[in-house]
Design a protein around this motif. Structure first.
Motif, PDB file in Angstrom:
ATOM      1  N   MET A  20       0.744  -1.168   0.057  1.00 41.29           N
ATOM      2  CA  MET A  20      -0.083   0.118   0.275  1.00 41.29           C
ATOM      3  C   MET A  20       0.989   1.203   0.044  1.00 41.29           C
ATOM      4  N   PRO A  31      -2.062   2.216  14.007  1.00 44.22           N
ATOM      5  CA  PRO A  31      -2.140   2.971  12.740  1.00 44.22           C
ATOM      6  C   PRO A  31      -1.654   4.368  12.560  1.00 44.22           C
ATOM      7  N   LEU A  79      -4.379  -2.909  11.079  1.00 42.35           N
ATOM      8  CA  LEU A  79      -5.251  -1.806  11.048  1.00 42.35           C
ATOM      9  C   LEU A  79      -4.506  -0.716  10.240  1.00 42.35           C
ATOM     10  N   ALA A  80      -3.207  -0.669  10.523  1.00 40.15           N
ATOM     11  CA  ALA A  80      -2.441   0.166   9.770  1.00 40.15           C
ATOM     12  C   ALA A  80      -2.577  -0.041   8.261  1.00 40.15           C
ATOM     13  N   VAL A  81      -2.644  -1.149   7.648  1.00 40.14           N
ATOM     14  CA  VAL A  81      -2.561  -1.495   6.296  1.00 40.14           C
ATOM     15  C   VAL A  81      -4.117  -1.124   5.967  1.00 40.14           C
ATOM     16  N   SER A 107      -5.938   1.213   6.971  1.00 44.03           N
ATOM     17  CA  SER A 107      -5.590   2.614   7.218  1.00 44.03           C
ATOM     18  C   SER A 107      -5.302   3.418   5.988  1.00 44.03           C
ATOM     19  N   VAL A 108      -3.941   2.942   5.624  1.00 45.18           N
ATOM     20  CA  VAL A 108      -3.182   3.289   4.502  1.00 45.18           C
ATOM     21  C   VAL A 108      -3.990   3.170   3.248  1.00 45.18           C
ATOM     22  N   ALA A 109      -4.639   1.942   3.290  1.00 49.15           N
ATOM     23  CA  ALA A 109      -5.256   1.579   2.017  1.00 49.15           C
ATOM     24  C   ALA A 109      -6.507   2.352   1.793  1.00 49.15           C
ATOM     25  N   GLU A 166      -6.773   5.591   2.767  1.00 52.10           N
ATOM     26  CA  GLU A 166      -6.485   6.765   2.277  1.00 52.10           C
ATOM     27  C   GLU A 166      -5.975   6.742   1.104  1.00 52.10           C
ATOM     28  N   GLU A 167      -5.274   5.468   0.605  1.00 49.16           N
ATOM     29  CA  GLU A 167      -4.882   5.649  -0.962  1.00 49.16           C
ATOM     30  C   GLU A 167      -6.267   5.517  -1.683  1.00 49.16           C
ATOM     31  N   GLU A 204      -7.552   8.768  -2.099  1.00 43.57           N
ATOM     32  CA  GLU A 204      -7.037   9.818  -3.098  1.00 43.57           C
ATOM     33  C   GLU A 204      -7.182   9.157  -4.716  1.00 43.57           C
ATOM     34  N   LEU A 205      -7.362   7.975  -4.852  1.00 44.60           N
ATOM     35  CA  LEU A 205      -7.698   7.537  -6.041  1.00 44.60           C
ATOM     36  C   LEU A 205      -9.063   7.896  -6.504  1.00 44.60           C
ATOM     37  N   GLN A 251      -9.092  11.430  -7.431  1.00 49.61           N
ATOM     38  CA  GLN A 251      -8.623  11.456  -9.077  1.00 49.61           C
ATOM     39  C   GLN A 251      -9.707  10.937 -10.203  1.00 49.61           C
ATOM     40  N   VAL A 307     -11.564   3.043  11.401  1.00 54.15           N
ATOM     41  CA  VAL A 307     -10.300   2.748  11.672  1.00 54.15           C
ATOM     42  C   VAL A 307      -9.612   3.612  13.054  1.00 54.15           C
ATOM     43  N   GLU A 308     -10.208   4.903  12.986  1.00 56.07           N
ATOM     44  CA  GLU A 308      -9.759   5.858  14.155  1.00 56.07           C
ATOM     45  C   GLU A 308     -10.562   5.260  15.395  1.00 56.07           C
TER      46      GLU A 308
END
Lengths: 248, 486
Positions: free
Chosen positions: A21, A108, B267-269, B271-273, B275-276, B279-280, B283, B302-303
């Motif tokens: 990611m 996270p 959870l980090a995964v 969360s990052v996914a 946010e990614e 953005e997508l 766009q 997630v929060e």
């Protein structure tokens, strides 16, 4: 979104999904992305490639993030920036910043924040520290010291490559608070340290008595002292990003 | 008057009669004894305990009768006079001895009584005898019993109804019922009342005294003040419970941090996914409101999981030795509320969070503050669980230098009898096994260590517990220090 053409980033985490990611994000931003799932692999990559930034997990099998961090010491002048990410709360921000890392993100974390911090760290110090923060700050640190070298010994103030730590007896501030500071030296390599900084950590004395120490990251240095400070930092041996006072 | 005296006297008379020449010794002794047999038997029947006295009384007239009957035959009147005088003297002697003996016996009795009285009076434990039943009163008490209950005199204490000395009439009833069924109790621990209304712990050992008919006449008992022992026991038990709590928390802490790690990584995964994805979405399809909302929902949750983990990790630590540090009160409250939200929802209790407002920074031990709030929330939840109207409200009140955190529930306050005791260690209204009764007292001591107070707001219509403490723990020196306020 700043395009970072030519920059390379190394992502180290034993969670392949997270690497994937993050890799997606940094590739889109124009970075050359390298990934490793443990510290050993990361060291191999570092031996073969020039890397500008490392984003690494701390707890990993075999060779962990802290070992990776320690092995980077002395690889001057092109030591990469290191951002630690951790799911544990066992490493304090103070420890991370004093052992060579530029930032510590607990998992996270917000991707946007990570990107913002990296963008900021990649900006040359002359530009990075040139803009005064907008927010009002009612707390101001005013110290007059004989010389920067002496004060290190006195255990009052210690300057690192990205900020400084100072022992105070003030009402406590909180981490993430922006404070202004004005430290004057009677003699020594730099006349003053004047500007604003972000309180990264506050260390309280263990038994309720003694001094409180703060770790402050530079946000802005005023025009008069910015260039001397930068020149002095570059000439000096490598310093931790924000040091800690060994005796307080 | 004893048998020996009687025999001696009889012998003396016999000798006198013999000397007078009235009769021979051989004859006089059996004669006198024989003359006595009928009256003796009679006396023994009538006055079994005084038989010898009666016999003696009868002996004199018999002896005199014998003497005077035979006197005219005597030639020597001087001899007769001496003999009679001897007889009288012997009688007087015997009588005197007998009187002295009685006097001595009486004296001994008085002394023995005095000994018992002083023993009872001087014993440091309270002794009593009272009558049974709701109207029971004291018949006898010693000074210690009166003093134990805060009375200056035994007389005043004797006028006090027995039931009024118990913490509640029900307790007296329970105790006397047990006493009447079993016949005796040993070392029963009772909560008793002093004259000024204050309560103390006593150990009572008592037994039932019945009359000949078998019905209960009295309760006799011993009371001992065991308040000090009880307090010491409470302190020990409290420390033990705190230690147990700390060790439970530490093992829970190890587990929580393990779980946190396990959850934080995926959870980090996510969360990052997310946010990614955001953005997508922005766009590729800027018009898709739905996509944006979906991604925002993922990030928001997630929060939320983050807050739960943070709260769990914070709560499962002991935190008693943490340094005081500046913390956002709002974050502490939000994290704690997040942890019990599900439990409240399961029991159908509405949880009302504090109104939005400026955050307050407080110098505290965050973990402990969170534990106190959790404890108040749990109590409130248990209190309203079975009510018609179920809600619990948390509010934050900025009072300048101090801050007030309160937990109000839909219950209609506490009865006065509970109000006094609610903050005592081990006091619990929960069923056996559901609560240790230590929560509130530990919470209170935590807040006291924050130089604050925890109390029940008795003016509130609903049950409301208030935690109030200063925002800063200590004023740090200002002048001459590196710090200058501008």
């Amino acid at each position: 979104m700043g395009e970072e053409i030519g920059r390379s980033i190394l992502l180290v985490d034993d969670e392949p999904d997270l690497c994937e990611m993050l890799s997606l994000q940094f590739t889109r931003r124009g970075y050359r992305v390298l990934t490793a799932h443990d510290g050993q692999r990361a060291m191999e990559i570092l031996g073969a490639e020039v890397v500008d930034i490392i984003v690494t997990d701390i707890r990993m099998p075999r060779f962990d993030g802290m070992q990776l961090l320690d092995s980077l010491k002395g690889q001057d002048p092109c030591t990469p920036l290191v951002i630690l990410i951790s799911a544990y709360a066992d490493l304090s921000v103070a420890a991370a910043l004093s052992r060579g890392a530029e930032a510590l993100f607990p998992k996270p974390f917000r991707l946007a924040e990570l990107v913002a911090v990296i963008d900021r760290l990649l900006t040359p110090a002359e530009i990075r520290w040139a803009t005064a923060p907008e927010c009002a700050r009612d707390r101001c640190l005013e110290i007059h010291l004989s010389s920067l070298e002496d004060s290190d010994v006195e255990g009052i103030l210690k300057v690192g490559r990205g900020g400084f730590c100072v022992a105070v007896t003030n009402p406590p501030a909180s981490p993430e608070e922006v404070v202004s500071f004005d430290v004057r030296f009677e003699q020594g390599p730099i006349p003053a340290l004047r500007g604003a900084g972000l309180v990264r950590w506050v260390k309280y004395p263990a038994h309720g008595t003694g001094r409180v120490t703060w770790g402050i990251e530079f946000v802005w240095l005023d025009d008069a002292c910015r260039d001397p400070v930068i020149a002095w930092l570059r000439a000096e041996r490598p310093r931790p990003y924000v040091p800690i006072l060994t005796k307080s | 008057m004893k048998l020996a005296q009687f025999i001696t006297l009889t012998l003396a008379y016999t000798i006198t009669l013999a000397l007078l020449g009235v009769v021979s010794v051989v004859f006089a002794f059996p004669y006198l004894l024989f003359a006595m047999i009928v009256p003796v038997l009679f006396a023994a029947f009538l006055y079994p305990r005084r038989v010898y006295l009666v016999m003696f009384c009868l002996l004199i007239p018999v002896a005199l009768a014998v003497t005077f009957e035979t006197l005219p035959r005597s030639s020597d009147s001087v001899k007769a006079t001496v003999s009679i005088a001897l007889m009288v003297l012997a009688t007087a002697e015997i009588l005197q001895t007998s009187m002295l003996e009685r006097k001595r016996a009486e004296e001994a009795l008085r002394e023995s009584e005095e000994r018992y009285r002083s023993l009872i009076e001087n014993l440091p434990v309270g002794l009593y005898r009272n009558t049974p039943g709701p109207e029971g009163h004291f018949i006898m008490v010693n000074t210690a019993a009166a003093r134990l209950h805060g009375y200056d005199s035994v007389e005043e204490f004797l006028r006090t109804p027995v039931a009024s000395l118990y913490a509640s009439p029900a307790e007296r009833e329970r105790f006397s019922n047990r006493l009447m069924t079993v016949g005796k109790v040993e070392g029963e621990e009772l909560h008793l009342r002093r004259k000024d209304g204050s309560l103390f712990w006593a150990a009572v050992t008592a037994r039932v005294i019945r009359d000949r008919g078998g019905s209960i006449e009295y309760f006799d008992g011993v009371i001992e003040d065991i308040t000090d022992r009880k307090l010491a026991e409470q302190t020990i038990a409290e420390q033990r419970a705190q230690m147990a709590n700390a060790s439970r928390l530490s093992s829970l802490g190890v587990m929580a941090s393990g779980i946190a790690h396990e959850i934080n990584n995926p959870l980090a995964v996510i969360s990052v996914a997310a946010e990614e994805m955001a953005e997508l979405v922005a766009q590729e399809n800027p018009a898709s409101e739905w996509h944006r909302r979906i991604v925002a929902t993922i990030i928001r949750n997630v929060e939320r999981i983050e807050r739960i983990i943070r709260g769990l990790r914070s709560l499962s630590r002991d935190g008693a030795t943490d340094p005081f540090s500046m913390k956002s009160l709002r974050t502490i409250v939000d994290d704690t509320l997040e942890l019990c939200r599900v439990r409240f929802r399961t029991h159908g209790v509405e949880l009302i969070a504090p109104a939005e407002g400026p955050d307050i920074e407080v110098e505290c031990r965050g973990t402990q503050l969170s534990q106190v709030l959790m404890n108040l929330l749990n109590n409130a939840e248990s209190a309203v669980e079975n009510l018609e109207e179920k809600w619990v409200r948390v509010s934050i009140n900025d009072r300048g230098d101090t801050v007030e955190l309160s937990v109000t529930d839909s219950g209609k306050g506490l009865p006065p009898v509970l109000r006094e005791r609610i903050l005592e260690p081990f006091f619990t209204t929960k069923e056996v096994g559901k609560g240790t009764g230590l929560g509130l007292s530990i919470s209170k001591s935590i807040i006291e260590r924050h130089r604050g107070e925890l109390f029940l707001d008795t003016d509130s219509v609903n049950t409301r517990f208030v935690v109030r403490f200063p925002k800063r723990q200590q004023e740090r020196a200002q002048g001459g220090e590196p710090w200058v306020r501008r």
